[in-house]
Design a protein around this motif. Structure first.
Motif, PDB file in Angstrom:
ATOM      1  N   THR A 186     -31.319  38.828  99.957  1.00  0.00           N
ATOM      2  CA  THR A 186     -31.662  39.723 101.145  1.00  0.00           C
ATOM      3  C   THR A 186     -32.714  39.248 102.200  1.00  0.00           C
ATOM      4  OG1 THR A 186     -32.532  41.524 100.331  1.00  0.00           O
ATOM      5  CG2 THR A 186     -30.363  41.196 100.911  1.00  0.00           C
ATOM      6  N   ASP A 187     -34.220  39.306 101.130  1.00  0.00           N
ATOM      7  CA  ASP A 187     -35.442  37.566 102.078  1.00  0.00           C
ATOM      8  C   ASP A 187     -34.837  36.493 101.943  1.00  0.00           C
ATOM      9  OD1 ASP A 187     -36.084  40.425 101.215  1.00  0.00           O
ATOM     10  OD2 ASP A 187     -37.282  40.176  99.405  1.00  0.00           O
ATOM     11  N   ARG A 188     -34.256  35.973 101.497  1.00  0.00           N
ATOM     12  CA  ARG A 188     -33.948  34.775 101.706  1.00  0.00           C
ATOM     13  C   ARG A 188     -33.796  34.313 102.472  1.00  0.00           C
ATOM     14  NH1 ARG A 188     -35.866  30.977  98.108  1.00  0.00           N
ATOM     15  NH2 ARG A 188     -33.757  29.292  98.115  1.00  0.00           N
ATOM     16  N   LEU A 189     -32.301  35.109 102.728  1.00  0.00           N
ATOM     17  CA  LEU A 189     -31.141  34.789 104.470  1.00  0.00           C
ATOM     18  C   LEU A 189     -31.685  35.225 105.107  1.00  0.00           C
ATOM     19  CD1 LEU A 189     -28.439  33.753 104.856  1.00  0.00           C
ATOM     20  CD2 LEU A 189     -27.715  35.865 104.390  1.00  0.00           C
ATOM     21  N   SER A 190     -32.799  36.417 105.575  1.00  0.00           N
ATOM     22  CA  SER A 190     -33.080  36.468 106.909  1.00  0.00           C
ATOM     23  C   SER A 190     -34.688  36.015 106.552  1.00  0.00           C
ATOM     24  CB  SER A 190     -33.315  38.238 106.383  1.00  0.00           C
ATOM     25  OG  SER A 190     -34.537  38.326 105.685  1.00  0.00           O
ATOM     26  N   GLY A 191     -35.018  35.496 106.050  1.00  0.00           N
ATOM     27  CA  GLY A 191     -36.139  34.312 106.196  1.00  0.00           C
ATOM     28  C   GLY A 191     -37.852  36.009 106.489  1.00  0.00           C
ATOM     29  N   SER A 192     -37.388  36.637 105.910  1.00  0.00           N
ATOM     30  CA  SER A 192     -38.681  37.853 105.557  1.00  0.00           C
ATOM     31  C   SER A 192     -39.104  38.208 104.354  1.00  0.00           C
ATOM     32  CB  SER A 192     -37.691  40.075 105.965  1.00  0.00           C
ATOM     33  OG  SER A 192     -36.241  39.996 105.537  1.00  0.00           O
ATOM     34  N   ALA A 216     -26.817  39.542 103.362  1.00  0.00           N
ATOM     35  CA  ALA A 216     -26.441  39.271 102.230  1.00  0.00           C
ATOM     36  C   ALA A 216     -26.829  40.307 101.682  1.00  0.00           C
ATOM     37  CB  ALA A 216     -28.341  38.862 102.168  1.00  0.00           C
ATOM     38  N   GLY A 217     -27.466  41.315 101.612  1.00  0.00           N
ATOM     39  CA  GLY A 217     -26.656  42.991 101.072  1.00  0.00           C
ATOM     40  C   GLY A 217     -25.692  42.800 100.373  1.00  0.00           C
ATOM     41  N   VAL A 218     -24.394  43.051 100.982  1.00  0.00           N
ATOM     42  CA  VAL A 218     -23.338  43.214 100.436  1.00  0.00           C
ATOM     43  C   VAL A 218     -22.823  41.673 100.056  1.00  0.00           C
ATOM     44  CG1 VAL A 218     -20.502  43.214 101.730  1.00  0.00           C
ATOM     45  CG2 VAL A 218     -22.248  44.057 103.216  1.00  0.00           C
ATOM     46  N   LEU A 219     -22.989  40.420  99.782  1.00  0.00           N
ATOM     47  CA  LEU A 219     -22.922  39.303  98.861  1.00  0.00           C
ATOM     48  C   LEU A 219     -24.019  40.079  98.212  1.00  0.00           C
ATOM     49  CD1 LEU A 219     -23.356  36.514 101.655  1.00  0.00           C
ATOM     50  CD2 LEU A 219     -21.313  37.548 101.056  1.00  0.00           C
ATOM     51  N   SER A 220     -24.797  40.513  97.630  1.00  0.00           N
ATOM     52  CA  SER A 220     -25.809  40.491  96.325  1.00  0.00           C
ATOM     53  C   SER A 220     -25.205  41.232  95.595  1.00  0.00           C
ATOM     54  CB  SER A 220     -26.914  41.079  96.422  1.00  0.00           C
ATOM     55  OG  SER A 220     -27.765  40.424  97.948  1.00  0.00           O
ATOM     56  N   TRP A 221     -24.210  42.486  96.440  1.00  0.00           N
ATOM     57  CA  TRP A 221     -23.227  43.756  95.552  1.00  0.00           C
ATOM     58  C   TRP A 221     -21.530  42.919  95.317  1.00  0.00           C
ATOM     59  CZ3 TRP A 221     -25.973  46.988  93.152  1.00  0.00           C
ATOM     60  CH2 TRP A 221     -26.758  47.403  93.073  1.00  0.00           C
ATOM     61  N   ALA A 222     -21.280  42.642  95.971  1.00  0.00           N
ATOM     62  CA  ALA A 222     -19.895  41.155  95.443  1.00  0.00           C
ATOM     63  C   ALA A 222     -20.044  40.980  94.342  1.00  0.00           C
ATOM     64  CB  ALA A 222     -19.538  41.155  96.836  1.00  0.00           C
ATOM     65  N   THR A 223     -21.403  40.157  93.821  1.00  0.00           N
ATOM     66  CA  THR A 223     -21.773  39.158  92.498  1.00  0.00           C
ATOM     67  C   THR A 223     -22.244  40.100  91.895  1.00  0.00           C
ATOM     68  OG1 THR A 223     -24.272  38.818  93.710  1.00  0.00           O
ATOM     69  CG2 THR A 223     -21.583  37.088  94.686  1.00  0.00           C
ATOM     70  N   SER A 269     -22.702  51.252 112.825  1.00  0.00           N
ATOM     71  CA  SER A 269     -23.402  52.504 112.365  1.00  0.00           C
ATOM     72  C   SER A 269     -24.032  51.805 111.407  1.00  0.00           C
ATOM     73  CB  SER A 269     -22.793  53.327 112.321  1.00  0.00           C
ATOM     74  OG  SER A 269     -21.501  53.923 113.124  1.00  0.00           O
ATOM     75  N   LEU A 270     -23.932  50.987 110.280  1.00  0.00           N
ATOM     76  CA  LEU A 270     -24.932  51.141 109.505  1.00  0.00           C
ATOM     77  C   LEU A 270     -25.491  49.778 109.854  1.00  0.00           C
ATOM     78  CD1 LEU A 270     -22.580  51.071 106.463  1.00  0.00           C
ATOM     79  CD2 LEU A 270     -24.193  52.709 106.979  1.00  0.00           C
ATOM     80  N   TRP A 271     -25.208  49.461 110.808  1.00  0.00           N
ATOM     81  CA  TRP A 271     -26.015  48.051 111.513  1.00  0.00           C
ATOM     82  C   TRP A 271     -27.538  48.775 112.213  1.00  0.00           C
ATOM     83  CZ3 TRP A 271     -25.817  45.207 116.062  1.00  0.00           C
ATOM     84  CH2 TRP A 271     -26.816  44.539 116.127  1.00  0.00           C
ATOM     85  N   LEU A 272     -27.109  50.134 112.696  1.00  0.00           N
ATOM     86  CA  LEU A 272     -28.248  50.149 114.145  1.00  0.00           C
ATOM     87  C   LEU A 272     -28.633  51.275 112.768  1.00  0.00           C
ATOM     88  CD1 LEU A 272     -25.320  51.894 116.615  1.00  0.00           C
ATOM     89  CD2 LEU A 272     -27.543  49.910 116.977  1.00  0.00           C
ATOM     90  N   PHE A 273     -28.463  51.803 111.812  1.00  0.00           N
ATOM     91  CA  PHE A 273     -29.265  52.870 111.455  1.00  0.00           C
ATOM     92  C   PHE A 273     -30.287  51.962 110.718  1.00  0.00           C
ATOM     93  CE2 PHE A 273     -29.964  54.287 106.563  1.00  0.00           C
ATOM     94  CZ  PHE A 273     -30.939  55.284 106.719  1.00  0.00           C
ATOM     95  N   PHE A 274     -30.091  50.554 109.760  1.00  0.00           N
ATOM     96  CA  PHE A 274     -31.071  49.584 109.318  1.00  0.00           C
ATOM     97  C   PHE A 274     -32.188  48.941 109.838  1.00  0.00           C
ATOM     98  CE2 PHE A 274     -28.248  50.975 105.366  1.00  0.00           C
ATOM     99  CZ  PHE A 274     -28.664  50.545 104.486  1.00  0.00           C
ATOM    100  N   GLY A 275     -31.328  48.888 110.693  1.00  0.00           N
ATOM    101  CA  GLY A 275     -31.706  47.924 111.863  1.00  0.00           C
ATOM    102  C   GLY A 275     -33.323  48.905 112.845  1.00  0.00           C
ATOM    103  N   PHE A 276     -32.534  50.596 112.965  1.00  0.00           N
ATOM    104  CA  PHE A 276     -33.622  51.488 113.465  1.00  0.00           C
ATOM    105  C   PHE A 276     -35.264  51.514 112.774  1.00  0.00           C
ATOM    106  CE2 PHE A 276     -35.192  55.733 114.190  1.00  0.00           C
ATOM    107  CZ  PHE A 276     -35.868  55.680 114.733  1.00  0.00           C
ATOM    108  N   SER A 330     -31.293  40.697 114.188  1.00  0.00           N
ATOM    109  CA  SER A 330     -30.193  40.205 113.580  1.00  0.00           C
ATOM    110  C   SER A 330     -31.020  39.326 112.235  1.00  0.00           C
ATOM    111  CB  SER A 330     -30.672  38.241 114.522  1.00  0.00           C
ATOM    112  OG  SER A 330     -32.201  37.893 114.428  1.00  0.00           O
ATOM    113  N   GLN A 331     -32.252  39.718 112.161  1.00  0.00           N
ATOM    114  CA  GLN A 331     -32.565  39.527 110.559  1.00  0.00           C
ATOM    115  C   GLN A 331     -32.438  40.776 109.768  1.00  0.00           C
ATOM    116  OE1 GLN A 331     -36.795  38.700 112.055  1.00  0.00           O
ATOM    117  NE2 GLN A 331     -37.264  37.526 109.834  1.00  0.00           N
ATOM    118  N   ALA A 332     -32.286  41.609 110.787  1.00  0.00           N
ATOM    119  CA  ALA A 332     -31.321  43.223 110.180  1.00  0.00           C
ATOM    120  C   ALA A 332     -29.826  43.011 109.753  1.00  0.00           C
ATOM    121  CB  ALA A 332     -31.841  44.127 111.236  1.00  0.00           C
ATOM    122  N   LEU A 333     -29.654  42.450 110.238  1.00  0.00           N
ATOM    123  CA  LEU A 333     -27.765  41.823 110.513  1.00  0.00           C
ATOM    124  C   LEU A 333     -28.208  41.105 109.189  1.00  0.00           C
ATOM    125  CD1 LEU A 333     -24.990  42.053 111.379  1.00  0.00           C
ATOM    126  CD2 LEU A 333     -25.137  40.344 112.921  1.00  0.00           C
TER     127      LEU A 333
END
Length: 168
Positions: free
Chosen positions: A150-156, A125-132, A81-88, A117-120
């Protein structure tokens, strides 16, 4: 819509404080989404137990005062659901509601919107960013192009948009 209007490189990278404010705004929306999805899931779950499609193990979990167990299906439903929210939002215009408020946008180098796939990848990367403890967000101070994990990992990239002129 597959792409937003192309933008030039004139948009500067979004500063960390704008990103954090947009995240705060969007987190409130995500909390509401999680509540609604959990309520719908729980209602459907209870309905399926009542009509006999789920075993007694699930019925025990769903009973008031019953043991609360880990439900991997609910976890997957919430993550999806969260992936669909952000992806949308990112696929539609490159902006969530919080990002619109703080005038920032996620885009590819050519100004097009990110893929599913970039949204995923951005979410992971966002989860990893907060986890660290926020290291992934602070990384933009070290990066020559001011990109977070998030930018680097997704190429955006995440850019700051100019103020709109108000028409009278």
């Amino acid at each position: 819509m597959n792409s937003a209007p192309a933008t030039s490189d004139s948009h500067p990278p979004a500063p960390i404080w704008r990103r954090l404010m947009a995240m705060l705004y969007d987190s409130l929306l995500c909390i509401a989404l999680v509540f609604v999805v959990t309520a719908v899931y729980t209602g459907l779950h209870k309905l399926l137990i009542n009509i006999g499609l789920f075993s007694d193990r699930y019925a025990t979990i769903a009973e008031p005062g019953g043991s609360i167990g880990y439900d991997p299906v609910l976890t997957l439903v919430l993550a999806g659901s969260l992936w669909l929210f952000f992806g949308f939002f990112w696929r539609r215009a490159g902006q969530t509601l919080g990002m619109q408020t703080w005038r920032i946008r996620v885009e590819n180098a050519d100004g097009s919107v990110v893929s599913w796939s970039q949204a995923l990848l951005r979410i992971v990367a966002g989860v990893l960013s907060w986890a660290t403890f926020g290291l992934g967000w602070l990384w933009q101070w070290l990066d020559p192009q001011h990109r977070s994990w998030t930018d680097r990992l997704s190429g955006s990239r995440t850019v700051q948009l100019p103020k709109r002129n108000k028409k009278q």
